[in-house]
Design an enzyme around this catalytic site. Structure first.
Site, PDB file in Angstrom:
ATOM      1  N   ASP A 278       0.824  -1.209   0.000  1.00 28.62           N
ATOM      2  CA  ASP A 278       0.000   0.000   0.000  1.00 28.62           C
ATOM      3  C   ASP A 278       0.860   1.262   0.000  1.00 28.62           C
ATOM      4  OD1 ASP A 278      -2.578   0.772  -0.419  1.00 28.62           O
ATOM      5  OD2 ASP A 278      -3.200   0.731   1.655  1.00 28.62           O
TER       6      ASP A 278
ATOM      7  N   GLU B  37       0.111  10.597   5.218  1.00 30.55           N
ATOM      8  CA  GLU B  37      -0.172   9.188   5.027  1.00 30.55           C
ATOM      9  C   GLU B  37       1.109   8.405   4.740  1.00 30.55           C
ATOM     10  OE1 GLU B  37      -3.936   8.817   3.257  1.00 30.55           O
ATOM     11  OE2 GLU B  37      -3.353   6.998   2.174  1.00 30.55           O
TER      12      GLU B  37
ATOM     13  N   GLU C 107     -11.249   6.089  -3.000  1.00 33.79           N
ATOM     14  CA  GLU C 107     -11.282   6.481  -1.580  1.00 33.79           C
ATOM     15  C   GLU C 107     -12.457   5.837  -0.848  1.00 33.79           C
ATOM     16  OE1 GLU C 107      -8.612   7.485  -0.654  1.00 33.79           O
ATOM     17  OE2 GLU C 107      -8.215   9.629  -0.914  1.00 33.79           O
TER      18      GLU C 107
ATOM     19  N   GLU D 168      -9.374  -3.406  -6.782  1.00 33.59           N
ATOM     20  CA  GLU D 168      -9.345  -3.469  -5.314  1.00 33.59           C
ATOM     21  C   GLU D 168      -9.465  -4.914  -4.831  1.00 33.59           C
ATOM     22  OE1 GLU D 168      -8.989  -1.380  -2.657  1.00 33.59           O
ATOM     23  OE2 GLU D 168      -8.598   0.377  -3.888  1.00 33.59           O
TER      24      GLU D 168
HETATM   25  C1  HMH Z   1      -5.446  -0.405  -2.247  1.00 34.11           C
HETATM   26  N1  HMH Z   1      -6.951   1.495  -2.312  1.00 34.11           N
HETATM   27  C2  HMH Z   1      -5.811   0.973  -1.872  1.00 34.11           C
HETATM   28  N2  HMH Z   1      -4.982   1.676  -1.108  1.00 34.11           N
HETATM   29  C3  HMH Z   1      -5.279   2.949  -0.761  1.00 34.11           C
HETATM   30  N3  HMH Z   1      -4.408   3.634   0.019  1.00 34.11           N
HETATM   31  C4  HMH Z   1      -6.486   3.525  -1.222  1.00 34.11           C
HETATM   32  C5  HMH Z   1      -7.289   2.753  -1.990  1.00 34.11           C
HETATM   33  C6  HMH Z   1      -6.949   4.934  -0.933  1.00 34.11           C
HETATM   34  O1  HMH Z   1      -6.262   5.671  -0.068  1.00 34.11           O
END
Ligand code: HMH
Length: 221
Positions: free
Chosen positions: A48, A88, A140, A210
């Site tokens: 991520d 983040e 999001e 996703e």
């Molecule tokens: C896999 N989808 C994924 N990671 C993220 N950080 C976001 C969406 C949205 O922030």
């Protein structure tokens, strides 16, 4: 409009699917104990982190389209989102330390690469602001809904992951997703049919990506 109702319908269908995948994943983490939990946590932190770096570049392309094609206050919301990615990324680095993940050593897995390639495709000037902002909103929103689901009553999220879930399950993040939805709604209501169709395609693609992203956290492919 009818087109918008279509998007709402697709969202509710696929959201179920994403939530289902995540809830299965979480229950398997609970059953398999510490090993699975570590695998999952390392996946979030490593994969991520790379995703978010690519996501920042994607957001920059949304911002650019916004400046070229839209007036008013959209820009402030997008800029706010971009600014919060700085926090983040720091958070990911801190968490990576906690799980002893060396971010310099991580390389993207196949599903992540596909997702990042999709994000990169938005740098094409031909892709409209409407398609880009709808894509941004759904990326999001899926993330928020999935993590918010984990902290709902009765979903026994491991305490080690509670902070992660609370971060994205927060009321502030929900508010932000809703402001993106208001922008996307407005753009879609004004857009010609072919643009709405492209937005729908991008929307479905995000849900597919996703699902791939989270599935790879248990299969490591
Ligand atoms: C896999 N989808 C994924 N990671 C993220 N950080 C976001 C969406 C949205 O922030």
């Amino acid at each position: 409009t009818a087109d918008y109702v279509m998007i709402g319908f697709a969202l509710s269908l696929c959201r179920e699917k994403v939530l289902h995948c995540l809830s299965l994943l979480l229950s398997s983490i609970l059953m398999d104990g510490p090993n699975k939990l570590t695998t999952f946590a390392c996946h979030i932190q490593g994969q991520d982190y790379m995703f978010v770096k690519e996501f920042a570049a994607f957001l920059a392309s949304v911002l650019l389209k916004c400046c070229r094609q839209s007036e008013g206050s959209d820009m402030e919301i997008i800029l706010g989102g971009l600014a919060s990615l700085s926090d983040e990324l720091s958070w990911f680095k801190k968490e990576a330390d906690k799980w002893s993940v060396d971010l310099a050593e991580v390389s993207p897995l196949k599903s992540n690469t596909a997702y990042c390639r999709f994000l990169q495709s938005f740098s094409e000037p031909e892709i409209s602001y409407t398609v880009a902002i709808t894509t941004f909103w759904i990326i999001e929103t899926v993330y928020r809904d999935s993590f918010a689901f984990c902290i709902e009553e009765g979903n026994k999220t491991p305490p080690e992951l509670l902070g992660t879930c609370q971060r994205w399950g927060s009321p502030e993040f929900k508010q932000y997703c809703q402001s993106l939805q208001i922008i996307a709604d407005r753009c879609l209501a004004e857009a010609p049919a072919d643009v709405v169709r492209s937005a729908e395609e991008a929307f479905l693609r995000v849900l597919e990506l996703e699902i791939g992203f989270w599935e790879m956290s248990s299969s490591q492919t």
